[in-house]
Design a protein around this motif. Structure first.
Motif, mmCIF file in Angstrom:
data_model
loop_
_atom_site.group_PDB
_atom_site.id
_atom_site.type_symbol
_atom_site.label_atom_id
_atom_site.label_comp_id
_atom_site.label_asym_id
_atom_site.label_seq_id
_atom_site.Cartn_x
_atom_site.Cartn_y
_atom_site.Cartn_z
ATOM 1 N N SER A 8 0.834 -1.194 0.000
ATOM 2 C CA SER A 8 0.000 0.000 0.000
ATOM 3 C C SER A 8 0.871 1.246 0.000
ATOM 4 C CB SER A 8 -0.970 0.019 1.179
ATOM 5 O OG SER A 8 -2.021 0.943 0.887
ATOM 6 N N GLY A 9 0.227 2.377 -0.296
ATOM 7 C CA GLY A 9 0.988 3.614 -0.409
ATOM 8 C C GLY A 9 0.235 4.806 0.164
ATOM 9 N N GLN A 11 0.514 9.338 0.109
ATOM 10 C CA GLN A 11 1.202 10.514 -0.423
ATOM 11 C C GLN A 11 1.803 11.344 0.708
ATOM 12 O OE1 GLN A 11 -0.777 12.576 -3.667
ATOM 13 N NE2 GLN A 11 -2.541 11.272 -3.338
ATOM 14 N N VAL A 42 4.485 7.661 -1.638
ATOM 15 C CA VAL A 42 4.414 7.847 -3.090
ATOM 16 C C VAL A 42 4.639 9.315 -3.476
ATOM 17 C CG1 VAL A 42 3.074 5.757 -3.547
ATOM 18 C CG2 VAL A 42 1.863 7.835 -2.970
ATOM 19 N N HIS A 45 3.369 10.443 -7.005
ATOM 20 C CA HIS A 45 1.933 10.734 -7.043
ATOM 21 C C HIS A 45 1.649 12.142 -6.517
ATOM 22 C CE1 HIS A 45 1.108 6.300 -7.474
ATOM 23 N NE2 HIS A 45 0.202 6.805 -8.272
ATOM 24 N N TYR A 128 -2.268 8.921 -13.215
ATOM 25 C CA TYR A 128 -2.014 8.605 -11.797
ATOM 26 C C TYR A 128 -2.376 7.162 -11.409
ATOM 27 C CZ TYR A 128 -3.047 9.399 -6.721
ATOM 28 O OH TYR A 128 -3.134 9.322 -5.347
ATOM 29 N N GLN A 132 -0.095 3.931 -9.860
ATOM 30 C CA GLN A 132 -0.534 3.167 -8.677
ATOM 31 C C GLN A 132 -0.594 1.668 -9.008
ATOM 32 O OE1 GLN A 132 -3.953 4.817 -6.741
ATOM 33 N NE2 GLN A 132 -4.166 3.103 -5.332
ATOM 34 N N ASP A 135 2.865 0.425 -8.965
ATOM 35 C CA ASP A 135 3.353 0.270 -7.575
ATOM 36 C C ASP A 135 2.993 -1.121 -7.054
ATOM 37 O OD1 ASP A 135 3.981 2.993 -7.613
ATOM 38 O OD2 ASP A 135 2.197 3.597 -6.476
ATOM 39 N N VAL A 144 -4.333 -5.179 -1.052
ATOM 40 C CA VAL A 144 -3.983 -3.761 -0.954
ATOM 41 C C VAL A 144 -4.885 -3.089 0.084
ATOM 42 C CG1 VAL A 144 -3.598 -1.652 -2.285
ATOM 43 C CG2 VAL A 144 -3.478 -3.866 -3.439
ATOM 44 N N GLN A 150 -10.178 4.469 -2.670
ATOM 45 C CA GLN A 150 -9.200 3.877 -3.588
ATOM 46 C C GLN A 150 -9.703 2.620 -4.291
ATOM 47 O OE1 GLN A 150 -6.317 5.345 -4.456
ATOM 48 N NE2 GLN A 150 -7.195 7.012 -3.260
#
Ligand code: AMP
Ligand code: TRP
Length: 326
Positions: A8-9, A11, A42, A45, A128, A132, A135, A144, A150
């Motif tokens: 997972s990410g 910003q 990220v 992003h 974008y 993702q 990633d 995730v 999301q």
């Protein structure tokens, strides 16, 4: 058997709020017990909207400190910064060339952000979700953990994996999203999703007095106007927060007392504040310690980046062979 992989990410937007925490990060920590977890800051992003280059690195470090303080220590998972593993943008390019424009134009977040940033609708904002997807798929992650906003991006990630596999041969598994029990927290206005851009957030590292003040003035069930009006916990954002921070017997009690007007909103909020601080105080302390030891934070990120580069390079080798790059 090998443990399933999680990716997972988040910003580095300078603040991590309660929405991020209960929608995602709290889960991230819990999952490290049973899964092979990779978490990413990220930064690429974050460049899709207007940002300040001179504070960007500090924002990345602040995000790293907060995440480590939330329990994402080096012995539990890999934590790294996206731009330190160049394969992310490399794979994203290949996905760009596989994806019909219409799929990207349909994304709710693209439409929202195009409205919010009407003077800067850059190509990165559109593509974008493919960065993702890169990633996630670069690590062949199967799960995730994210907030509800999301889910559409994870669907697109599945579609991208399928498209790639159909066109070039099997490489990527199709990942599933993993939602927390509170996948959508509203802001203190009670109107829109808690987010930094709406300025309706409660930061997890904000001083206790600020958190208390924001909670005490936060919107509750709009039908409950007088203290004697019974409320509906199911439509109250504060009750959603209780679900994440308070023990089960308190959650039940609060729901009952709200429905019967046994307690008022202020008392409900004071109880919530106490449980929130029980959980956030140790995190705040750890984050303050980490601020005094930046080398440790940098070492954690470097360790994560090195390990991730190894994985990413191997997967890109496969991708290159399949796509005919070499
Ligand atoms: P972001 O800050 O947009 O990078 O989001 C990081 C993570 O927090 C993502 O998994 C989001 O889905 C989640 N998240 C962000 N805002 C909220 C919210 N208000 N409620 C629940 N989850 C959220
Ligand atoms: N788009 C996500 C958000 O705004 C952040 C993100 C980037 C992400 N890459 C990811 C989340 C990969 C999960 C997996 O919250």
């Amino acid at each position: 058997m090998a443990r399933q992989r999680i990716f997972s990410g988040i910003q580095p937007t300078g603040i991590i709020h309660i929405g991020n925490y209960v929608g995602a990060i709290k889960n991230w920590k819990a999952l490290t017990d049973t899964y092979d977890c990779i978490y990413c800051i990220v930064d690429y992003h974050a460049m899709t909207i207007e940002y300040n280059p001179s504070s960007f690195f500090e924002n990345i470090m602040a995000a790293a400190r907060t995440l480590i303080a939330c329990g994402l220590e080096q012995d539990r998972c890999l934590l790294f910064v996206q731009s330190q593993v160049p394969e992310h943008t490399e794979l994203a390019w290949i996905f760009n060339c596989l994806t019909p424009l219409g799929d990207l134009e349909r994304m709710t977040q693209f439409k929202d952000k195009s409205r919010q940033h009407a003077d800067n609708i850059n190509a990165g904002l559109l593509t974008y979700p493919l960065l993702q997807a890169a990633d996630i798929l670069l690590y062949k992650a199967e799960l995730v953990p994210v907030g509800e906003d999301q889910v559409q991006h994870i669907e697109l990630t599945r579609r991208t994996a399928r498209r790639f596999n159909n066109r070039f041969g099997m490489v990527f598994p199709e990942p599933d999203e993993l939602l927390s029990i509170t996948p959508r927290i509203l802001g203190t206005d009670g109107q829109t999703k808690m987010s930094k851009s709406m300025n309706n957030y409660i930061g997890i590292l904000e001083p206790p007095e600020t958190i208390k003040q924001k909670l005490l003035t936060a919107a509750t069930d709009p039908q409950r106007i007088r203290r004697s009006d019974p409320g509906d916990p199911d439509v109250c954002n504060l009750f959603t927060m209780h679900k994440s921070f308070s023990p089960p017997e308190i959650i039940q009690q609060i729901a009952h007392d709200c429905r019967t007007a046994g307690i008022g909103c202020i008392q409900c909020k004071e109880t919530l504040f106490a449980y929130i601080m029980d959980e956030l105080s140790p995190i705040q302390q750890r984050a303050a310690e980490l601020e005094r030891t930046p080398d440790l934070v940098r070492a954690t990120l470097e360790y994560g980046a090195q390990r991730c580069r190894n994985i990413a390079q191997q997967v890109m080798e496969e991708v290159r062979k399949k796509t005919g790059i070499r």
